[in-house]
Design an enzyme around this catalytic site. Structure first.
Site: not given
Ligand code: ADP
Length: 485
Positions: A190, A242-244, A247, A395, A298
């Site tokens: 995705k 992606g974001s912590t 994560g 961050e 990052c």
């Molecule tokens: P950023 O803050 O850098 O946008 P995110 O961590 O929100 O980073 O997003 C990184 C990816 O994770 C995107 O593809 C987003 O759609 C997806 N994402 C966001 N929330 C969730 C979740 N709860 N579970 C799985 N994937 C998610």
């Protein structure tokens, strides 16, 4: 507003990359089982060019049912085809994808720039070549797994669910897909909701490559689509960048399920300038580390530590260089700093800039002109920053740099390591022994010496602490997709 050191007028005639050779469809569907299919909900969302705010295309919004179809297709392809194929045959497909990407490199670079806001210089010279190289590199490993893991029996994991962010859209897709396929897994990927276009172009390339149906499935959507992948019971591995915050949600969701995971999360990386460093190169390294990419990396060198003796000269040269940066149309080959990826991200960055000012740090912003439309943020530095201040701890993911000074090596090690993150660091010094001393004591997954933000498919990347775990790239990246017996 901060005071300017000197107005410099840098005028360049525009040099726009052509968009005549690209095709962006009005609508993109989901790529499941080798075919483009409509989302079962019938819902689509818009993807916009953040430099102009213009809608580029509408993108299918996948729900749980679509994710389930994608996972089923991936499982079937794994059981019936991919896990039975020899490494040599898998390698051929991966090479073919790499070559097709290379043939369409210009198109991919322009689309990446339109959709993500990053400069054409970055997408053309970094993102797309590196993405192709990841496929080339892992194609080479597909029939050599026994050499990567000598004296071990190597087995693939099964179906990998992969979720990627918006900062390096195609490159992150390559980081995830190439090692997974080389090791014999099938994939449901995705892309991030603001940057789906190059992933859909990759889907076209994968279809054209003749890769067996279902080996790679690409589903587009928001966080709930990502969550449906993570929570699907037939996924064997989750790879997330992606974001912590997300994560941590993922880590909780998969606890006790037996799913393997690699998490590449946030960072607040230290860039350290010693007093014997080559100053002009170091200043260029600072710019490259945080401003050329709008801070959307990052591992961006977002905390600068300068040894006291050279602090004044480094800051003076840095401000002068910042004033020469060209911010604007990302498709212009002269542009140094492109657009911020989305309005939400620009709001976040501006929130942190306000916090920095309120916390008493002194701000300086590049004097370059900012385009009226679209989402832009001028390169920004803060001096007089306390170690405990929010902008030095959290961050920001934007072109905002905090600057602190230090006197001794021990002091800077302590300050640099005083962060919840541990993704990357940079050290600038003329002396090899000083560099090695520092690199061995910094808690960071990657440490660059006298350079910054350099990547190669053969070298592993990943973090410590809240920056996540697991490594991507190199042989280490393969081990994230295999079971060793
Ligand atoms: P950023 O803050 O850098 O946008 P995110 O961590 O929100 O980073 O997003 C990184 C990816 O994770 C995107 O593809 C987003 O759609 C997806 N994402 C966001 N929330 C969730 C979740 N709860 N579970 C799985 N994937 C998610």
């Amino acid at each position: 507003m901060a005071k300017k050191i000197k107005e410099i007028n840098w005028d360049y005639a525009p040099s726009l990359e052509s968009t005549s050779h690209i095709e962006v469809k009005e609508k993109y569907e989901l790529f499941i089982d080798g075919k483009f299919v409509k989302p079962s909900s019938g819902n689509y969302f818009n993807t916009v060019n953040p430099a102009t705010n213009e809608v580029l295309s509408s993108i299918a919004y996948a729900n749980e049912k679509d994710v389930d179809n994608a996972v089923k297709a991936a499982r079937k392809a794994y059981n019936e085809v991919w896990s039975k194929l020899s490494g040599k045959e898998r390698g051929k497909y991966i090479y073919r994808i790499a070559r097709l990407m290379q043939e369409r490199a210009r198109e991919l670079a322009v689309i990446e720039t339109l959709d993500a806001g990053k400069t054409i210089r970055e997408s053309r010279d970094i993102d797309i070549p590196l993405a192709c190289n990841h496929f080339f590199y892992y194609a080479g490993w597909a029939d050599k797994l026994e050499y990567a893991f000598p004296n071990r029996k190597v087995e693939s994991l099964g179906v990998a669910g992969q979720i990627i962010p918006w900062n390096f859209p195609l490159l992150m897709a390559a980081w995830k897909i190439a090692p997974a396929l080389a090791a014999g897994n099938t994939v449901v990927l995705k892309p991030a909701e603001t940057t789906s276009l190059t992933a859909m172009k990759l889907a076209e390339i994968i279809r054209d490559s003749g890769l067996p149906a279902g080996v790679v499935n690409i589903v587009t959507g928001y966080g709930d689509t990502g969550a449906a992948i993570v929570n699907h019971e037939d996924i064997n591995k989750v790879a997330f960048t992606g974001s912590t915050a997300v994560g941590k949600i993922i880590q909780k969701a998969i606890a006790g399920t037996g799913k393997k995971a690699t998490l590449e999360l946030g960072g607040k990386s230290a860039n350290i300038i010693m007093d014997d460093a080559p100053i002009d190169q170091a200043v260029e390294g600072i710019i490259n580390g945080i401003f050329f990419n709008q801070g959307h990396v990052c591992c961006a060198g977002s905390r600068l530590f300068v040894q006291e003796g050279v602090a004044d000269v480094v800051i003076k040269k840095l401000k002068r260089r910042m004033d020469s940066l060209i911010i604007g149309n990302p498709l212009d080959k002269n542009t140094d700093v492109g657009a911020i990826n989305s309005k939400e991200q620009l709001d976040t960055i501006n929130k942190y800039i306000k916090i920095g000012i309120n916390e008493g740090a002194e701000m300086y912003q590049a004097s370059c002109e900012i385009p009226k439309n679209g989402y832009f943020c001028p390169p920004t530095i803060f001096t007089g920053v306390a170690q405990s201040s929010t902008i030095a701890q959290e961050e920001i993911f934007g072109p905002v740099l905090t600057i602190q000074t230090f006197r001794t090596v021990d002091e800077v090690i302590q300050k640099a390591n005083n962060s919840p993150f541990g993704l990357a660091a940079g050290v600038w010094s003329d002396k090899g022994s000083r560099v090695f001393n520092l690199t061995s004591k910094l808690n960071a997954g990657v440490v660059w010496a006298n350079t910054y933000n350099k990547f190669d498919p053969a070298s592993p990347f990943g973090g410590f602490k809240e920056s996540g775990y697991g490594r991507e790239g190199g042989m280490h990246g393969l081990s994230a997709y295999v079971k060793l017996k």
